[in-house]
Design a protein around this motif. Sequence first.
Motif, PDB file in Angstrom:
ATOM      1  N   LEU A  77      -3.850  -5.371  -5.555  1.00 21.94           N
ATOM      2  CA  LEU A  77      -3.158  -4.218  -5.994  1.00 21.94           C
ATOM      3  C   LEU A  77      -3.593  -3.780  -7.161  1.00 21.94           C
ATOM      4  O   LEU A  77      -3.985  -2.475  -7.101  1.00 21.94           O
ATOM      5  N   ALA A  78      -3.829  -4.257  -8.301  1.00 22.41           N
ATOM      6  CA  ALA A  78      -4.608  -4.000  -9.567  1.00 22.41           C
ATOM      7  C   ALA A  78      -5.821  -3.504  -9.450  1.00 22.41           C
ATOM      8  O   ALA A  78      -6.272  -2.424  -9.667  1.00 22.41           O
ATOM      9  N   ALA A  79      -6.763  -4.133  -8.320  1.00 20.78           N
ATOM     10  CA  ALA A  79      -8.069  -3.568  -8.193  1.00 20.78           C
ATOM     11  C   ALA A  79      -8.023  -2.185  -7.472  1.00 20.78           C
ATOM     12  O   ALA A  79      -8.607  -1.270  -7.640  1.00 20.78           O
ATOM     13  N   ALA A  80      -7.116  -2.208  -6.484  1.00 15.69           N
ATOM     14  CA  ALA A  80      -6.775  -0.757  -6.058  1.00 15.69           C
ATOM     15  C   ALA A  80      -6.359   0.319  -6.675  1.00 15.69           C
ATOM     16  O   ALA A  80      -6.772   1.383  -6.633  1.00 15.69           O
ATOM     17  N   LEU A  81      -5.192  -0.024  -7.738  1.00 17.27           N
ATOM     18  CA  LEU A  81      -5.177   0.938  -8.642  1.00 17.27           C
ATOM     19  C   LEU A  81      -5.852   1.386  -9.387  1.00 17.27           C
ATOM     20  O   LEU A  81      -5.984   2.510  -9.879  1.00 17.27           O
ATOM     21  N   ALA A  82      -6.888   0.387  -9.993  1.00 16.54           N
ATOM     22  CA  ALA A  82      -8.097   0.720 -10.995  1.00 16.54           C
ATOM     23  C   ALA A  82      -9.010   1.754 -10.198  1.00 16.54           C
ATOM     24  O   ALA A  82      -9.644   2.677 -10.708  1.00 16.54           O
ATOM     25  N   ALA A  83      -9.260   1.412  -9.063  1.00 19.31           N
ATOM     26  CA  ALA A  83     -10.130   2.293  -8.236  1.00 19.31           C
ATOM     27  C   ALA A  83      -9.616   3.603  -7.924  1.00 19.31           C
ATOM     28  O   ALA A  83     -10.486   4.946  -7.818  1.00 19.31           O
ATOM     29  N   LYS A  84      -8.323   3.837  -7.847  1.00 16.23           N
ATOM     30  CA  LYS A  84      -7.594   5.108  -7.694  1.00 16.23           C
ATOM     31  C   LYS A  84      -7.779   5.979  -8.959  1.00 16.23           C
ATOM     32  O   LYS A  84      -7.938   7.229  -8.806  1.00 16.23           O
ATOM     33  N   GLY A  85      -7.672   5.523  -9.968  1.00 19.68           N
ATOM     34  CA  GLY A  85      -7.877   6.109 -11.191  1.00 19.68           C
ATOM     35  C   GLY A  85      -6.766   6.518 -11.691  1.00 19.68           C
ATOM     36  O   GLY A  85      -6.302   7.134 -12.206  1.00 19.68           O
ATOM     37  N   ALA A 129     -10.344  -8.469  -0.429  1.00 15.96           N
ATOM     38  CA  ALA A 129      -9.446  -8.740  -1.628  1.00 15.96           C
ATOM     39  C   ALA A 129      -8.329  -9.076  -1.105  1.00 15.96           C
ATOM     40  O   ALA A 129      -7.747  -9.996  -1.523  1.00 15.96           O
ATOM     41  N   ALA A 130      -7.459  -8.312  -0.173  1.00 12.83           N
ATOM     42  CA  ALA A 130      -6.347  -8.605   0.109  1.00 12.83           C
ATOM     43  C   ALA A 130      -6.184  -9.942   1.049  1.00 12.83           C
ATOM     44  O   ALA A 130      -5.094 -10.320   1.299  1.00 12.83           O
ATOM     45  N   ARG A 131      -7.291 -10.177   1.688  1.00 17.42           N
ATOM     46  CA  ARG A 131      -7.246 -11.726   2.677  1.00 17.42           C
ATOM     47  C   ARG A 131      -6.848 -12.806   1.544  1.00 17.42           C
ATOM     48  O   ARG A 131      -6.494 -13.536   2.131  1.00 17.42           O
ATOM     49  N   GLY A 132      -7.157 -12.486   0.235  1.00 21.28           N
ATOM     50  CA  GLY A 132      -6.770 -13.730  -0.472  1.00 21.28           C
ATOM     51  C   GLY A 132      -5.474 -13.739  -0.849  1.00 21.28           C
ATOM     52  O   GLY A 132      -4.823 -14.234  -1.796  1.00 21.28           O
ATOM     53  N   GLU A 180       0.899  -1.345  -0.030  1.00 20.33           N
ATOM     54  CA  GLU A 180       0.189  -0.010  -0.037  1.00 20.33           C
ATOM     55  C   GLU A 180       1.018   1.323  -0.025  1.00 20.33           C
ATOM     56  O   GLU A 180       0.764   2.164  -0.697  1.00 20.33           O
ATOM     57  N   ASP A 181       1.796   1.165   0.918  1.00 22.33           N
ATOM     58  CA  ASP A 181       2.862   2.451   0.657  1.00 22.33           C
ATOM     59  C   ASP A 181       3.515   2.637  -0.592  1.00 22.33           C
ATOM     60  O   ASP A 181       3.722   3.729  -0.884  1.00 22.33           O
ATOM     61  N   ALA A 182       3.957   1.568  -1.073  1.00 22.06           N
ATOM     62  CA  ALA A 182       4.939   1.597  -2.040  1.00 22.06           C
ATOM     63  C   ALA A 182       3.895   2.359  -3.386  1.00 22.06           C
ATOM     64  O   ALA A 182       4.444   2.884  -4.352  1.00 22.06           O
ATOM     65  N   TRP A 183       2.689   1.793  -3.458  1.00 23.10           N
ATOM     66  CA  TRP A 183       1.892   2.272  -4.669  1.00 23.10           C
ATOM     67  C   TRP A 183       1.066   3.322  -4.054  1.00 23.10           C
ATOM     68  O   TRP A 183       0.182   3.874  -5.121  1.00 23.10           O
ATOM     69  N   ARG A 184       0.799   3.660  -2.997  1.00 22.27           N
ATOM     70  CA  ARG A 184      -0.042   4.630  -2.467  1.00 22.27           C
ATOM     71  C   ARG A 184      -1.449   4.368  -2.661  1.00 22.27           C
ATOM     72  O   ARG A 184      -2.208   5.252  -3.409  1.00 22.27           O
ATOM     73  N   VAL A 185      -1.868   3.408  -2.327  1.00 21.54           N
ATOM     74  CA  VAL A 185      -3.115   2.962  -2.288  1.00 21.54           C
ATOM     75  C   VAL A 185      -3.683   2.507  -1.130  1.00 21.54           C
ATOM     76  O   VAL A 185      -2.730   2.048  -0.212  1.00 21.54           O
ATOM     77  N   THR A 186      -4.989   1.930  -1.153  1.00 18.29           N
ATOM     78  CA  THR A 186      -5.532   1.348   0.029  1.00 18.29           C
ATOM     79  C   THR A 186      -6.213   0.274  -0.615  1.00 18.29           C
ATOM     80  O   THR A 186      -7.161   0.210  -1.476  1.00 18.29           O
ATOM     81  N   MET A 187      -5.824  -1.014  -0.202  1.00 16.82           N
ATOM     82  CA  MET A 187      -6.251  -2.266  -0.707  1.00 16.82           C
ATOM     83  C   MET A 187      -7.519  -2.673   0.066  1.00 16.82           C
ATOM     84  O   MET A 187      -7.577  -2.655   1.202  1.00 16.82           O
TER      85      MET A 187
END
Length: 91
Positions: free
Chosen positions: A83-91, A69-72, A58-65
Amino acid sequence: MTDTPSRADLVAGVIDIVVRMARERGIEIDAADLGEASNVRDFDLDSMDQVAILNEIEDAWRVTMDDDAARGGNNIGGLVDALAAALAAKG
């Protein structure tokens, strides 16, 4: 708008974090031994280590997962999916 990193870049980044975190705990892991199907528990990383890995990602990509999803995220592919889902949501 920023470009979304490729899946290969995300996989490589997550593997780098897993390897670094393991080595900080005295666990030797070779990045070449890891892939999307690798389960981090197979390398003596416990649930607390997994939480630390998630925080580092989360810190490296500045996202909140997403917690669900992260439990998997026992394996590299699951972490990358979250991570990909968090980045997509971030836009």
